[in-house]
Design an enzyme around this catalytic site. Structure first.
Site, PDB file in Angstrom:
ATOM      1  N   GLY A 292       0.812  -1.201   0.000  1.00  0.00           N
ATOM      2  CA  GLY A 292       0.000   0.000   0.000  1.00  0.00           C
ATOM      3  C   GLY A 292       0.849   1.255   0.000  1.00  0.00           C
ATOM      4  N   HIS A 293       0.299   2.325   0.569  1.00  0.00           N
ATOM      5  CA  HIS A 293       0.965   3.622   0.561  1.00  0.00           C
ATOM      6  C   HIS A 293       2.331   3.572   1.235  1.00  0.00           C
ATOM      7  CE1 HIS A 293       1.067   8.009   0.302  1.00  0.00           C
ATOM      8  NE2 HIS A 293       1.440   8.046   1.567  1.00  0.00           N
ATOM      9  N   PHE A 294       2.420   2.836   2.339  1.00  0.00           N
ATOM     10  CA  PHE A 294       3.691   2.712   3.054  1.00  0.00           C
ATOM     11  C   PHE A 294       4.401   1.431   2.620  1.00  0.00           C
ATOM     12  CE2 PHE A 294       1.151   5.567   5.614  1.00  0.00           C
ATOM     13  CZ  PHE A 294       2.053   6.574   5.920  1.00  0.00           C
TER      14      PHE A 294
END
Length: 314
Positions: A292-294
């Site tokens: 995901g985003h991280f």
């Protein structure tokens, strides 16, 4: 058997040969400060300054702490610098009632730090807020830019949902669907844990995410003053969307060597924002990974290996 396993692990993690003396061992990370324009800037530094520099630019709500796993994997072969933005982490946080926090200001401080450290050229790794800082540096100092490593760092409208565009363009405005009070919700401990770090992670893989992340971030977001710093940056984010055409023109005209590593499950900076880069950088290397985003929290070794291979071939 143990020596064989050792060499296989070494080869995977550090790209070394079978000769023990050629192993690119991680270098010690140092934790340093430098005063830039009257403000103390904190940065992590590792590796030989005589080697190519990789500048790691962090996003929201994090700091250079986000790169704690990546730095050792790069520092055996490269000079690595990871600063905290002004107002984040261990860098100074001037009172937002007296200092206007903008992405121009953040970039100015990082640019001043690079000048002070006499860094003549660098690759830029950018994530999230790191993109608006990194592109400002690149446009100001194109001769210093050796290449880009882009990880969930948006520069295209395709990467934003309609709701996210509205958020960035109207955050904090009177009558907006995202008034000031709602912006403060985004810097609460609960939001950071559940709507940032854990939001994109599969339930059976939660143990990939270290609680060090949100614990570290929350320490620096306890006071209303510290929260307001990030709120002011939310309010300034519209300036970045307005600069997207300039950033895209820079990429088209300069064609910097570029690696794009993107967590494809990110609902904020969506995967179409990654593939959109290929419109202006047809030779860029693109990897949409299962994260995901991280993504760097979920898959640091995969990303490190892609970076090392990219730099070896650049």
């Amino acid at each position: 058997m143990r020596s064989i396993l050792f060499l296989l692990l070494c080869s995977f993690a550090f790209g070394c040969s079978s000769k023990r003396e050629s192993i690119a061992w991680p270098a010690k990370t140092f934790y340093r400060y430098y005063v830039v324009n009257g403000y103390k800037m904190f940065y992590r530094e590792a590796g030989d300054p005589g080697q190519p520099t990789i500048l790691l630019l962090h996003g929201f709500p994090s700091s250079s702490h986000a790169y704690r796993e990546l730095i050792p994997m790069l520092s055996g072969k490269y000079h690595v610098l990871a600063p905290d933005n002004l107002g984040s982490g261990f860098s100074d946080r001037p009172d937002p009632a007296q200092t206007r926090y903008t992405f121009d200001l953040l970039a100015q401080q990082i640019d001043g730090l690079m000048d002070a450290l006499k860094v003549e050229s660098y690759y830029i790794y950018m994530h999230d807020f790191g993109a608006p800082v990194g592109y400002r540096l690149a446009l100001k100092n194109p001769e210093k830019l050796k290449g880009l490593i882009i990880q969930n760092a948006n520069a295209y409208m395709e990467g934003l949902s309609d709701q996210r565009r509205e958020f960035f363009m109207t955050a904090g405005d009177e009558g907006s669907a995202f008034p000031i009070e709602k912006l403060y919700d985004h810097v609460s401990r609960e939001f950071i844990i559940n709507n940032q770090y854990l939001r994109d992670v599969k339930q059976n893989e939660i143990d990939r995410m270290s609680p060090d992340t949100w614990t570290h971030d929350s320490v620096f977001l306890q006071s209303k003053k510290d929260q307001r710093i990030q709120v002011e940056l939310f309010r300034d984010y519209r300036s970045n969307l307005l600069l997207y055409p300039a950033w895209q023109e820079f990429l088209r005209s300069r064609q910097p060597p570029t690696l794009i590593v993107w967590g494809k499950h990110d609902p904020v900076f969506m995967a179409p924002g990654a593939t959109a880069y290929l419109r202006d950088l047809p030779d860029a290397e693109l990897h949409l990974i299962d994260a995901g985003h991280f993504a760097l929290e979920e898959s640091p070794y995969q990303i490190a290996r892609l970076i090392l291979e990219f730099l070896e071939n650049t």
